[in-house]
Scaffold this motif. Structure first.
Motif, mmCIF file in Angstrom:
data_model
loop_
_atom_site.group_PDB
_atom_site.id
_atom_site.type_symbol
_atom_site.label_atom_id
_atom_site.label_comp_id
_atom_site.label_asym_id
_atom_site.label_seq_id
_atom_site.Cartn_x
_atom_site.Cartn_y
_atom_site.Cartn_z
ATOM 1 N N ASP A 296 -80.414 -84.567 46.746
ATOM 2 C CA ASP A 296 -81.403 -85.601 46.462
ATOM 3 C C ASP A 296 -82.801 -85.037 46.723
ATOM 4 O O ASP A 296 -83.059 -84.520 47.820
ATOM 5 N N PRO A 297 -83.724 -85.113 45.755
ATOM 6 C CA PRO A 297 -85.050 -84.488 45.934
ATOM 7 C C PRO A 297 -85.788 -84.966 47.185
ATOM 8 O O PRO A 297 -86.385 -84.151 47.898
ATOM 9 N N GLY A 298 -85.766 -86.271 47.445
ATOM 10 C CA GLY A 298 -86.477 -86.773 48.614
ATOM 11 C C GLY A 298 -85.929 -86.215 49.906
ATOM 12 O O GLY A 298 -86.684 -85.798 50.800
ATOM 13 N N GLU A 299 -84.613 -86.184 50.023
ATOM 14 C CA GLU A 299 -83.982 -85.690 51.244
ATOM 15 C C GLU A 299 -84.180 -84.186 51.402
ATOM 16 O O GLU A 299 -84.484 -83.696 52.494
ATOM 17 N N VAL A 300 -84.019 -83.451 50.302
ATOM 18 C CA VAL A 300 -84.151 -81.997 50.373
ATOM 19 C C VAL A 300 -85.583 -81.602 50.726
ATOM 20 O O VAL A 300 -85.812 -80.727 51.577
ATOM 21 N N LEU A 301 -86.570 -82.237 50.088
ATOM 22 C CA LEU A 301 -87.964 -81.886 50.338
ATOM 23 C C LEU A 301 -88.421 -82.335 51.722
ATOM 24 O O LEU A 301 -89.254 -81.679 52.347
ATOM 25 N N THR A 302 -87.892 -83.442 52.217
ATOM 26 C CA THR A 302 -88.220 -83.874 53.576
ATOM 27 C C THR A 302 -87.703 -82.862 54.589
ATOM 28 O O THR A 302 -88.395 -82.512 55.551
ATOM 29 N N ALA A 303 -86.482 -82.364 54.363
ATOM 30 C CA ALA A 303 -85.941 -81.339 55.254
ATOM 31 C C ALA A 303 -86.759 -80.060 55.159
ATOM 32 O O ALA A 303 -87.049 -79.421 56.179
ATOM 33 N N ALA A 304 -87.150 -79.683 53.946
ATOM 34 C CA ALA A 304 -87.958 -78.474 53.765
ATOM 35 C C ALA A 304 -89.311 -78.615 54.443
ATOM 36 O O ALA A 304 -89.852 -77.653 54.989
ATOM 37 N N ALA A 305 -89.869 -79.833 54.418
ATOM 38 C CA ALA A 305 -91.173 -80.066 55.044
ATOM 39 C C ALA A 305 -91.116 -79.818 56.547
ATOM 40 O O ALA A 305 -92.087 -79.358 57.144
ATOM 41 N N GLY A 306 -89.971 -80.111 57.145
ATOM 42 C CA GLY A 306 -89.830 -79.891 58.576
ATOM 43 C C GLY A 306 -89.840 -78.431 58.961
ATOM 44 O O GLY A 306 -90.053 -78.092 60.129
ATOM 45 N N GLU A 307 -89.619 -77.548 57.983
ATOM 46 C CA GLU A 307 -89.584 -76.113 58.238
ATOM 47 C C GLU A 307 -90.871 -75.423 57.806
ATOM 48 O O GLU A 307 -90.979 -74.195 57.906
ATOM 49 N N SER A 308 -91.839 -76.184 57.296
ATOM 50 C CA SER A 308 -93.037 -75.597 56.688
ATOM 51 C C SER A 308 -94.297 -75.991 57.436
ATOM 52 O O SER A 308 -94.358 -77.039 58.085
ATOM 53 N N ALA A 309 -95.311 -75.147 57.325
ATOM 54 C CA ALA A 309 -96.608 -75.489 57.910
ATOM 55 C C ALA A 309 -97.240 -76.649 57.169
ATOM 56 O O ALA A 309 -97.948 -77.475 57.752
ATOM 57 N N LEU A 310 -96.971 -76.721 55.868
ATOM 58 C CA LEU A 310 -97.560 -77.755 55.014
ATOM 59 C C LEU A 310 -96.684 -77.907 53.785
ATOM 60 O O LEU A 310 -96.153 -76.928 53.265
ATOM 61 N N THR A 311 -96.533 -79.153 53.311
ATOM 62 C CA THR A 311 -95.786 -79.419 52.092
ATOM 63 C C THR A 311 -96.703 -80.091 51.092
ATOM 64 O O THR A 311 -97.475 -81.000 51.448
ATOM 65 N N VAL A 312 -96.645 -79.668 49.832
ATOM 66 C CA VAL A 312 -97.544 -80.174 48.795
ATOM 67 C C VAL A 312 -96.717 -80.737 47.646
ATOM 68 O O VAL A 312 -95.802 -80.087 47.149
ATOM 69 N N LEU A 313 -97.063 -81.948 47.226
ATOM 70 C CA LEU A 313 -96.389 -82.624 46.123
ATOM 71 C C LEU A 313 -97.420 -83.155 45.147
ATOM 72 O O LEU A 313 -98.605 -83.271 45.473
ATOM 73 N N GLY A 314 -96.988 -83.520 43.957
ATOM 74 C CA GLY A 314 -97.903 -84.010 42.942
ATOM 75 C C GLY A 314 -97.864 -85.514 42.788
ATOM 76 O O GLY A 314 -96.898 -86.186 43.165
ATOM 77 N N SER A 315 -98.945 -86.085 42.238
ATOM 78 C CA SER A 315 -98.999 -87.504 41.897
ATOM 79 C C SER A 315 -99.666 -87.642 40.538
ATOM 80 O O SER A 315 -100.594 -86.899 40.219
ATOM 81 N N ARG A 316 -99.188 -88.579 39.741
ATOM 82 C CA ARG A 316 -99.694 -88.732 38.381
ATOM 83 C C ARG A 316 -100.952 -89.582 38.356
ATOM 84 O O ARG A 316 -100.984 -90.678 38.908
ATOM 85 N N GLY A 317 -101.979 -89.106 37.668
ATOM 86 C CA GLY A 317 -103.202 -89.874 37.535
ATOM 87 C C GLY A 317 -103.050 -90.977 36.504
ATOM 88 O O GLY A 317 -102.509 -90.768 35.430
#
Length: 301
Positions: free
Chosen positions: A89-110
Motif C-alpha cells: 500500500d503506497p501510504g503504508e510503504v511511504l510512511t515506513a520509508a519516511a521513518g528511515e529518512s532525513a526528509l520525505t518529499v511528495l507531490g500535490s496537484r495544483g
C-alpha cells in the motif's frame, strides 16, 4: 537510510516536481536521494478470477523510476540516486520509508489560487503518520520559484532565496519545529519569517468597549512571547536573519498569505494516536491545501 532524502514517485507531474525539489534539497544537504516507486499488486478478487491478468514486477532500472533517476543524475552531477520499487500500500510503504529518512518529499496537484491544491490521500496519510518531516510540493514547482525576482521582475535561480516561513504557536513552542526551520534557512542563506496569529479572549473583547487600550496591551504580550520563543534560535543561528510577524486573526490565513513570498513553509503536527483517518490539525491541513510554496510538516511531541 537516514542519510537520504526520500521521494515518492508515481510518474505524475506532481511527483516529478517533488523529485526535482528533493534532488536540490539532497544535494544542498550532502545527502543521497532515494526514489521510491510503490508497486501495488493485483487485488485479490482479480488475482482469483478465471483469467487473471499477469502483472510483471517492474524493473527498477527501467520505466519511469529508471528514466527519472537517470535524468536527475544528469541534472545534478555527483548526486547519489537510488531506486526502490517495493510492493504494498503506497501510504503504508511511504510512511515506513519516511521513518528511515532525513526528509520525505511528495507531490500535490495544483488546482487554482482560489480552490487551493489537492493533496491526495497518500500524501495526507504520510504527512499525518510519518515520524520525520514530510514536504509536499505542488505540481509545476520550479527552482526559480524559491528565489527572489531579478532586476527585470522575473524569478531567477541566480537570485537570493525567499524566506523560510515558520508557523509559531507561542503557547507550546517546540524545539524540533524551530530547529528544522532555522536549519533550512541556513542551508538557503535566507531569513526565517516567524508568523504568529492570536485571537483575543472573549473577556478582552467585551472589555474593549470600556478600555480600547486592552487590545494594544494584549498584542504587546503576544509579541513579547513570540520574541522570547525565538531568542534561543537567534543565538544558535546568528547568521540567520529573523523577521517576526505577530497579529490578530487566523493562523492559517496568515501563513497562506506569507507563502506567496516564501521558499518553504514550515508547520508543526503534534504526534497523537489517529487510528481513523489522517489528522494533521486544522492549520496544517489548510496550509497544505492552499499554500503556493512547498510545505514541510514537522511532527513533534
Amino acid at each position: 537510510m537516514s542519510r537520504s532524502v526520500t521521494v515518492g514517485l508515481d510518474g505524475s507531474p506532481e511527483s516529478r516536481a517533488a523529485a526535482e525539489w528533493a534532488a536540490r534539497e539532497a544535494r544542498s544537504r550532502g545527502l543521497a536521494l532515494r526514489l521510491v516507486h510503490v508497486w501495488e499488486p493485483v487485488p485479490v478478487p482479480l488475482a482469483q478470477a478465471p483469467l487473471p491478468v499477469v502483472e510483471p514486477r517492474p524493473d527498477p532500472a527501467g520505466g519511469v523510476p529508471g528514466e527519472m533517476a537517470e535524468g536527475l543524475r544528469l541534472r545534478h552531477p555527483g548526486l547519489e540516486v537510488a531506486v526502490e520499487q517495493p510492493e504494498g500500500d503506497p501510504g503504508e510503504v511511504l510512511t515506513a520509508a519516511a521513518g528511515e529518512s532525513a526528509l520525505t518529499v511528495l507531490g500535490s496537484r495544483g488546482l487554482s489560487g482560489v480552490a487551493g491544491f489537492l493533496v491526495g490521500s497518500v500524501g495526507l496519510a504520510v504527512a499525518a503518520h510519518a515520524e520525520r518531516p514530510v514536504v509536499l510540493v505542488r505540481a509545476g514547482e520550479q527552482a526559480a520559484d524559491e528565489h527572489e525576482t531579478d532586476a527585470t521582475g522575473i524569478p531567477s535561480a541566480a537570485t537570493a532565496y525567499r524566506p523560510v516561513v515558520l508557523g509559531v504557536d507561542v503557547t507550546a513552542p517546540d524545539d524540533t519545529l524551530f530547529a528544522f526551520a532555522f536549519e533550512e534557512a541556513a542551508h538557503r542563506g535566507t531569513a526565517v519569517r516567524a508568523v504568529h496569529a492570536y485571537a483575543l479572549p472573549p473577556y478582552y473583547v467585551y472589555g474593549l468597549a470600556y478600555d480600547p487600550s486592552i487590545g494594544d496591551r494584549f498584542a504587546k504580550q503576544e509579541q513579547a512571547a513570540l520574541a522570547e520563543s525565538l531568542l534561543p534560535w537567534r543565538r544558535t543561528y546568528p547568521g540567520v536573519e529573523v523577521v517576526e510577524e505577530c497579529g490578530a486573526g487566523s493562523a492559517a490565513e496568515r501563513l497562506i498569505d506569507a507563502a506567496r513570498e516564501a521558499s518553504l513553509v514550515v508547520v508543526g503536527r503534534r504526534r497523537r494516536p489517529a487510528p481513523f483517518g489522517a489528522r494533521i490539525g486544522p492549520v496544517a491541513h489548510a496550509v497544505l491545501h492552499h499554500a503556493t510554496a512547498p510545505v514541510a510538516v514537522v511532527p513533534h511531541d
